[in-house]
Motif scaffolding. Structure first.
Motif, PDB file in Angstrom:
ATOM      1  N   VAL A  10      44.423  34.396  42.540  1.00 14.92           N
ATOM      2  CA  VAL A  10      43.051  34.915  42.533  1.00 14.92           C
ATOM      3  C   VAL A  10      42.873  35.960  43.632  1.00 14.92           C
ATOM      4  N   GLY A  11      43.335  35.626  44.844  1.00 18.70           N
ATOM      5  CA  GLY A  11      43.207  36.567  45.952  1.00 18.70           C
ATOM      6  C   GLY A  11      44.004  37.839  45.737  1.00 18.70           C
ATOM      7  N   SER A  12      45.215  37.704  45.204  1.00 19.03           N
ATOM      8  CA  SER A  12      46.061  38.882  44.978  1.00 19.03           C
ATOM      9  C   SER A  12      45.467  39.789  43.907  1.00 19.03           C
ATOM     10  N   ALA A  24      41.481  34.469  36.918  1.00 18.11           N
ATOM     11  CA  ALA A  24      40.432  35.440  37.222  1.00 18.11           C
ATOM     12  C   ALA A  24      40.697  36.761  36.527  1.00 18.11           C
ATOM     13  N   GLU A  25      41.891  36.934  36.009  1.00 18.60           N
ATOM     14  CA  GLU A  25      42.323  38.222  35.485  1.00 18.60           C
ATOM     15  C   GLU A  25      41.750  38.494  34.099  1.00 18.60           C
ATOM     16  N   ILE A  72      36.652  31.099  41.565  1.00 12.07           N
ATOM     17  CA  ILE A  72      36.477  30.403  42.843  1.00 12.07           C
ATOM     18  C   ILE A  72      36.047  28.963  42.593  1.00 12.07           C
ATOM     19  N   ASP A  73      35.179  28.738  41.597  1.00 13.22           N
ATOM     20  CA  ASP A  73      34.811  27.365  41.231  1.00 13.22           C
ATOM     21  C   ASP A  73      36.048  26.582  40.796  1.00 13.22           C
ATOM     22  N   THR A  98      31.265  37.853  37.884  1.00 14.93           N
ATOM     23  CA  THR A  98      31.277  36.656  37.041  1.00 14.93           C
ATOM     24  C   THR A  98      32.663  36.037  36.915  1.00 14.93           C
ATOM     25  N   PRO A  99      33.701  36.781  36.521  1.00 15.07           N
ATOM     26  CA  PRO A  99      35.018  36.121  36.413  1.00 15.07           C
ATOM     27  C   PRO A  99      35.548  35.612  37.740  1.00 15.07           C
ATOM     28  N   PHE A 100      35.299  36.347  38.834  1.00 15.07           N
ATOM     29  CA  PHE A 100      35.794  35.858  40.118  1.00 15.07           C
ATOM     30  C   PHE A 100      34.974  34.689  40.639  1.00 15.07           C
TER      31      PHE A 100
END
Length: 808
Positions: free
Chosen positions: A583-585, A219-220, A561-562, A555-557
């Motif tokens: 992702v959460g961090s 996600a970064e 998640i997908d 969009t990236p997050f």
């Protein structure tokens, strides 16, 4: 050589072969009758004695078939079989030779499976050795020794009968010092599909060619305007580089008539790699990616390969439908992610490959379905579900393989892939022998499917493993090249297979949830995983409402998640958990970029002052739609605004800080606790609160005495003004009594002809009730010189500094 056994559904042999064989039988009948009347002579006994027998040591010699060409021969072809033999025993094999055995034709797909499971030589089942010049001799093979062989024989010498699948064995016969007589020391068995002429009704075969990979992107993104994506590793570059798995799948598939099944996440990842990208290293290090050219080349070749071909787009990141159905549906909001992944799939493929894909197909893991999986798949818009025949099993006693399409209710079609054909290449295909056997068995099963009901054209679907290895893809391609040039099969697309007319007797009953394979259930994402995913989504929803450019984050997050629900996490629970945690961090880190600056204890000297609170925004974009609330925990001692708290809207540009001032009023000395908290406009708390103390120190007895003294001075000044006015009034009254005519005359002289009145200055202020009222009113005017000075300056509208000083 024995003729092929009759079996149900086999078509008659061509007329020319029937006439040829009938003539041969008629000519040989008298001779055969004469031979049967003769007693067995010495020569016959010698031949019987010299025939190979089964070896007592089953695994003495191993035989590997590295190539069988052509895989499906026709009249006039020469069959070549090559491979190696290895002596696994402890004794030297002497007087050895490799020979071919042609067994009887098989009458069912089950018979093919049974023959494939047999090991060792079985007299009567393996037919007759061809012998003669079609053998290769070896003087000896020492223990552990290997010998290559290659045998070529004209197909006409095999004396194949009617169309069908024949057993083909390759054996090594010889003797050892312990058993000094000829025997079969090892045999490998395969199958020879025989259909030299066109079938009455060719089978329509749909072969899915999957381009799917594991999760590679995080996600970064880097904190720059380009939002440079960060990859978990650089493994994707290896897969698409020449010789890599995905590179070979592409190059092999472009020469085949297949249906491309693509995960849009793979395309998005390679497309991101084609630009500027970074790769995570050890710890928190990030290095620049260097495989842009490889990514561009792969995408260009894929775009060219899929033109005018059917392309099926799976939901983004290939979400695990079974996990969602069994564990995710109990977590509110989980199913909405599947709908989002489906919606973005088509646009992703069309944007990158410039082809319009089919998006109404769902593909559960290994085609295993139950009612809950069907419900989840259809909820996201899938009208067709790719199942497999070992899940949707036949219960009606059909003696042939039915067409793949099955209506299962609610307007949904189950496209049932053939389990035997779909699993043909799941083993390790890197050894040449394993690949050859798999190809021959696949072709044999395909031909037998056609021969089950040769007059009835059916539509068959093959759905192989999701991520075949390079060697598996090579074996698949080899089999497909032969199949697509065969006389019994023709290629078809997946949409055509879904639209085919179903067999009325084929089962349409979806198995119950309890029948879902336990081996697959153990690999599912647990419910806790979906709860983590939903917690991340809640944080994202709370974060995005304050952003001025939401797409940079949403969009990236959303895609991350997908990816957290991807089927590729099966068998990798620790890696899946690490991905969700990352992702959460990372999202927590972004939300922390918008925060309140901590404040130390604040001193308040006076009854009123303004307290600044600073909001810092370290994001690349501005934030808005925030409200800052400042609350006094002791409102009787310290009021914020006109009550216990006050709120102000917040808007801060990217990379800036903003100080907001709140007016306070102190009613008593001492400490008062104040809490600053950001809220979104819908009332949700944003980020941690900041708590600090306000110490009111200067409302003291001395101050109160000064105030009282000021009041006393005002009272005395008023009393003096009152006595002066009273004395003046008394003096005027005495003058009027002593000289009334003068007073009247004065009045006449002051009357002017033009109507103006000329007034005289007096020593003191005017008297009378009206003037006194004006004087009293003036005493309350804050602009009068007698008013005390305010204890704070007027509040400035300009932003305060980020320090801890209290503006007064």
């Amino acid at each position: 050589m024995a003729e092929a056994a009759d079996f149900q559904g086999m078509s008659p042999s061509p007329a020319r072969r029937w006439l040829r064989r009938t003539g041969a039988l008629l000519m040989g009948a008298p001779l055969l009758a004469g031979l049967l009347q003769l007693p067995a002579g010495p020569a016959a006994h010698a031949a019987e004695k010299s025939a190979p027998v089964a070896a007592s040591g089953s695994g003495t010699v191993s035989v590997s078939l590295d190539a069988v060409t052509p895989s499906a021969p026709s009249d006039g072809d020469t069959l070549t079989v090559s491979g190696t033999v290895t002596n696994n025993g402890k004794q030297t094999v002497t007087d050895a030779h490799v020979g071919l055995w042609v067994g009887p034709s098989l009458n069912s797909r089950g018979a093919i499976d049974s023959a494939a499971r047999r090991t060792g030589y079985a007299p009567g089942l393996d037919g007759t050795e061809l012998g003669g010049k079609y053998v290769e001799d070896f003087d000896k093979i020492t223990p552990g020794g290997r010998q290559d062989f290659s045998l070529s024989v004209p197909v006409k010498e095999l004396d194949l009968g009617s169309d069908g699948v024949y057993q083909l064995g390759v054996s090594l016969s010889g003797q050892t010092s312990a058993q000094p007589y000829e025997q079969v020391l090892g045999i490998q068995r395969t199958f020879l599909p025989w259909q030299p002429d066109g079938a009455d009704a060719k089978t329509k075969t749909t072969y899915l060619w999957p381009l799917i990979s594991s999760v590679h992107m995080t996600a970064e993104t880097l904190p720059n305007q380009q939002q440079t994506p960060v990859f978990r590793n650089d493994e994707l570059a290896k897969e698409i580089a020449p010789g890599g798995r995905l590179s070979q799948l592409l190059s092999l598939g472009r020469g085949l008539d297949v249906t491309w099944v693509i995960d849009p996440d793979l395309l998005a990842s390679v497309d991101a790699m084609a630009g500027s990208y970074s790769v995570k290293g050890s710890g928190d290090s990030v290095t620049a990616g260097k495989n842009q050219a490889v990514a561009k080349q792969w995408l260009a070749e894929l775009e060219q390969a899929v033109q005018d071909k059917e392309v099926v787009a799976l939901p983004f990141a290939d979400p695990d439908l079974a996990s969602l159905a069994h564990d995710g549906k109990n977590v509110t909001g989980s199913l909405s992610h599947l709908k989002d992944a489906t919606d973005v799939a088509g646009s992703t493929v069309e944007t990158i490959l410039h082809v319009k894909p089919e998006t109404d197909f769902a593909w559960p893991v290994e085609g295993a379905i139950d009612p809950s999986i069907v419900k989840v798949a259809t909820s996201a818009g899938a009208d067709n579900i790719i199942a497999r025949s070992d899940s949707l099993q036949e219960t009606g006693g059909l003696d042939y393989t039915p067409t793949s399409a099955r209506p299962i209710g609610g307007g949904t079609t189950a496209v049932v892939a053939d389990a035997g054909l779909s699993t043909a290449f799941e083993d390790d295909m890197s050894p040449a022998g394993a690949s050859t056997l798999a190809v021959q068995r696949f072709l044999a099963q395909s031909l037998m499917t056609n021969l089950e009901e040769p007059q009835k054209q059916r539509s068959i679907v093959v759905a192989p493993q999701r991520m075949p290895s390079a060697s598996q893809a090579q074996a698949m391609a080899q089999a497909l090249k032969t199949l697509q040039s065969s006389n019994w099969s023709q290629s078809a697309g997946l949409s055509a297979a879904a639209d085919a007319k179903p067999d009325p007797q084929a089962t349409t009953h979806v198995p119950s949830t309890s029948r879902y394979p336990s081996s697959l259930r153990r690999e599912q994402l647990p419910q806790a995983a979906f709860q983590e995913i939903e917690d991340t989504q809640d944080k994202l929803d709370n974060f995005k409402v304050i952003l001025t450019d939401r797409d940079r984050v949403v969009t990236p997050f959303g895609r991350a998640i997908d990816r957290a629900m991807s089927t590729s996490w099966r068998g990798h629970p620790i890696k899946a958990a690490d991905f969700r945690l990352d992702v959460g961090s990372y999202l927590d880190g972004l939300t922390d970029q918008v925060r309140l600056i901590q404040k130390s204890e604040t001193k308040l000297s006076g009854r009123s002052a303004t307290i600044p609170v600073t909001v810092q925004n370290n994001l690349m974009q501005g934030v808005d739609h925030l409200v800052l609330r400042l609350t006094s925990q002791q409102p009787t001692r310290l009021k914020i605004g006109n009550g216990p708290y006050s709120e102000q809207p917040i808007s801060v540009s990217g990379g800036h800080s903003q100080s907001v001032k709140f007016t306070t009023t102190a009613n008593a000395n001492g400490r008062a606790t104040v809490v600053a908290q950001l809220f979104t406009e819908d009332g949700q708390a944003y980020g941690p609160a900041v708590t600090f103390d306000v110490n009111v120190t200067e409302i003291t007895p001395t101050v109160m005495l000064v105030i009282a003294g000021g009041v006393l001075l005002l009272v005395l000044a008023g009393f003096r003004m009152y006595t002066q006015r009273k004395r003046l009034a008394a003096r005027q009254a005495q003058e009027e009594q002593s000289d009334p005519d003068a007073t009247a005359s004065e009045g006449g002289l002051n009357d002017s002809a033009d109507g103006t009145v000329d007034t005289e200055d007096t020593e003191g202020p005017a008297t009378g009730p009206e003037q006194e009222s004006d004087a009293e009113h003036g005493a309350d005017d804050p602009e009068q010189p007698s008013d005390p000075a305010p204890d704070t300056d007027p509040e400035s509208a300009d932003p305060s500094s980020t320090g801890e000083r209290v503006d007064r």
